[in-house]
Design an enzyme around this catalytic site. Structure first.
Site, PDB file in Angstrom:
ATOM      1  N   LEU A  15      68.792 -39.309  70.843  1.00  0.00           N
ATOM      2  CA  LEU A  15      67.582 -40.023  70.434  1.00  0.00           C
ATOM      3  C   LEU A  15      67.863 -41.041  69.335  1.00  0.00           C
ATOM      4  CD1 LEU A  15      65.213 -36.922  70.338  1.00  0.00           C
ATOM      5  CD2 LEU A  15      65.257 -38.721  72.065  1.00  0.00           C
ATOM      6  N   LYS A  65      82.250 -33.453  64.430  1.00  0.00           N
ATOM      7  CA  LYS A  65      81.984 -33.619  63.001  1.00  0.00           C
ATOM      8  C   LYS A  65      83.157 -33.181  62.130  1.00  0.00           C
ATOM      9  CE  LYS A  65      76.956 -33.192  63.424  1.00  0.00           C
ATOM     10  NZ  LYS A  65      75.732 -32.496  62.943  1.00  0.00           N
ATOM     11  N   ASP A 100      73.293 -34.877  57.467  1.00  0.00           N
ATOM     12  CA  ASP A 100      72.607 -33.612  57.755  1.00  0.00           C
ATOM     13  C   ASP A 100      72.056 -33.048  56.448  1.00  0.00           C
ATOM     14  OD1 ASP A 100      73.220 -33.593  60.467  1.00  0.00           O
ATOM     15  OD2 ASP A 100      75.064 -32.455  60.195  1.00  0.00           O
ATOM     16  N   ALA A 125      74.954 -19.501  59.754  1.00  0.00           N
ATOM     17  CA  ALA A 125      76.158 -19.685  58.941  1.00  0.00           C
ATOM     18  C   ALA A 125      77.091 -20.728  59.551  1.00  0.00           C
ATOM     19  CB  ALA A 125      76.894 -18.352  58.784  1.00  0.00           C
ATOM     20  N   GLY A 126      76.561 -21.542  60.481  1.00  0.00           N
ATOM     21  CA  GLY A 126      77.350 -22.592  61.107  1.00  0.00           C
ATOM     22  C   GLY A 126      77.274 -23.906  60.341  1.00  0.00           C
ATOM     23  N   ARG A 148      73.319 -13.234  61.711  1.00  0.00           N
ATOM     24  CA  ARG A 148      73.513 -12.080  62.609  1.00  0.00           C
ATOM     25  C   ARG A 148      74.847 -11.395  62.332  1.00  0.00           C
ATOM     26  NH1 ARG A 148      70.469 -11.054  66.701  1.00  0.00           N
ATOM     27  NH2 ARG A 148      69.726 -13.206  66.820  1.00  0.00           N
ATOM     28  N   THR A 149      75.901 -12.187  62.154  1.00  0.00           N
ATOM     29  CA  THR A 149      77.183 -11.633  61.728  1.00  0.00           C
ATOM     30  C   THR A 149      77.241 -11.729  60.214  1.00  0.00           C
ATOM     31  OG1 THR A 149      78.226 -12.405  63.787  1.00  0.00           O
ATOM     32  CG2 THR A 149      79.694 -11.792  61.976  1.00  0.00           C
ATOM     33  N   ALA A 150      76.999 -10.626  59.546  1.00  0.00           N
ATOM     34  CA  ALA A 150      76.837 -10.638  58.089  1.00  0.00           C
ATOM     35  C   ALA A 150      78.069 -11.165  57.368  1.00  0.00           C
ATOM     36  CB  ALA A 150      76.505  -9.230  57.604  1.00  0.00           C
ATOM     37  N   TYR A 212      64.548 -29.236  67.224  1.00  0.00           N
ATOM     38  CA  TYR A 212      63.457 -30.188  67.467  1.00  0.00           C
ATOM     39  C   TYR A 212      63.068 -30.295  68.943  1.00  0.00           C
ATOM     40  CZ  TYR A 212      67.418 -33.344  68.396  1.00  0.00           C
ATOM     41  OH  TYR A 212      68.580 -33.900  68.870  1.00  0.00           O
TER      42      TYR A 212
END
Length: 266
Positions: A15, A65, A100, A125-126, A148-150, A212
């Site tokens: 977009l 990136k 970002d 955490a990404g 989810r993965t602590a 989004y």
């Protein structure tokens, strides 16, 4: 004519082109914004080729990136995030930025949400979570990261000054005392799922979703139903583009024009 573009794989449904093209027209800038779908095995050649061809600037999207971080010289702030999503080809070489992070902060500012002193929860955490966590910390917020993965949450928290890591099961307790909750995962992308329990929302929260598509995710619907303020992911996308435009051109971006062009294509 100046040439800018977005590089990624896939990139055909981006977009960014209509948003930037509208900005160039509004400001009377003789420029074009195009898409470049690069071969992941030849990405360094692609970046070097863009520089050699005289491309003026690039937006960098997945999965490049981190490659861009190695190619373009980032400032110290961006070096901590470890990813570049905007490249400015200057006379002294390619310079890397991460809009970002800066774009998200401008989205909060646009919605009159003060982050200094706020208790924030970043879910994920990404790459997006890294940008949000460092951005919130830079803005003076308290940062808590749930994933989810602590172990990944703890690893990221170890890099962000003052942050703490948590497992996803802690999210309801974290939300009870939070001011801002930000979803930096892909949960809810073209689905009706949410990473947060519906009954954990309350009216003193601000909910931000990096997703989004759709604009109104289940995460945001549940938050709004509880009386929370919501900020959809298109605002982050918009101000990413705004920051890139201003970095490349040195001119103030026509924010409303870019927003209209973006949302008309969503």
């Amino acid at each position: 004519m100046d040439v800018y573009g977005i590089i990624g794989n896939p990139v055909e449904h981006s977009l960014s082109p209509p948003m930037h093209e509208a900005a160039f027209r509004e400001r009377g800038i003789d420029a074009k914004y195009v898409t470049f779908e690069a071969d992941p095995d030849r990405i360094e050649e692609a970046f070097r080729g863009a520089e050699a061809l005289g491309i003026d600037g690039l937006t960098v999207t997945l999965p490049f990136k981190h490659d861009a971080f190695e190619f373009a010289e980032p400032d110290e702030q961006i070096r901590r995030v470890g990813a570049v999503n905007t490249i400015d080809f200057t006379e002294s070489g390619p310079v890397g930025y991460n809009t970002d992070m800066t774009g998200t902060l401008r989205a909060f500012e646009h919605h009159d949400v003060a982050l200094e002193g706020a208790r924030t929860v970043v879910v994920g955490a990404g790459g997006a979570a890294r940008a949000l966590a460092f951005g919130f910390e830079d803005a003076g917020a308290d940062v808590q990261i749930a994933n989810r993965t602590a172990s990944k949450a703890h690893d990221l928290a170890d890099e962000v000054p003052g942050a703490t890591g948590h497992e996803l099961e802690d999210l309801p307790d974290l939300m009870a005392d939070a001011d801002v909750v930000a979803n930096a995962t892909s949960v809810g992308l073209e689905s009706d799922e949410s990473v947060a329990p519906a009954d954990a929302w309350h009216g003193d929260l601000v909910a931000f979703d990096a997703v989004y598509k759709p604009l109104e995710t289940r995460f945001l619907k549940d938050a709004a139903a509880a009386g929370a303020q919501t900020i959809d992911g298109a605002w982050m996308l918009l101000f990413q583009g705004v920051d890139a435009f201003e970095t490349w051109t040195g001119e103030d971006a026509p924010v409303e024009t870019m927003n209209e062009a973006l949302r008309s294509h969503l």
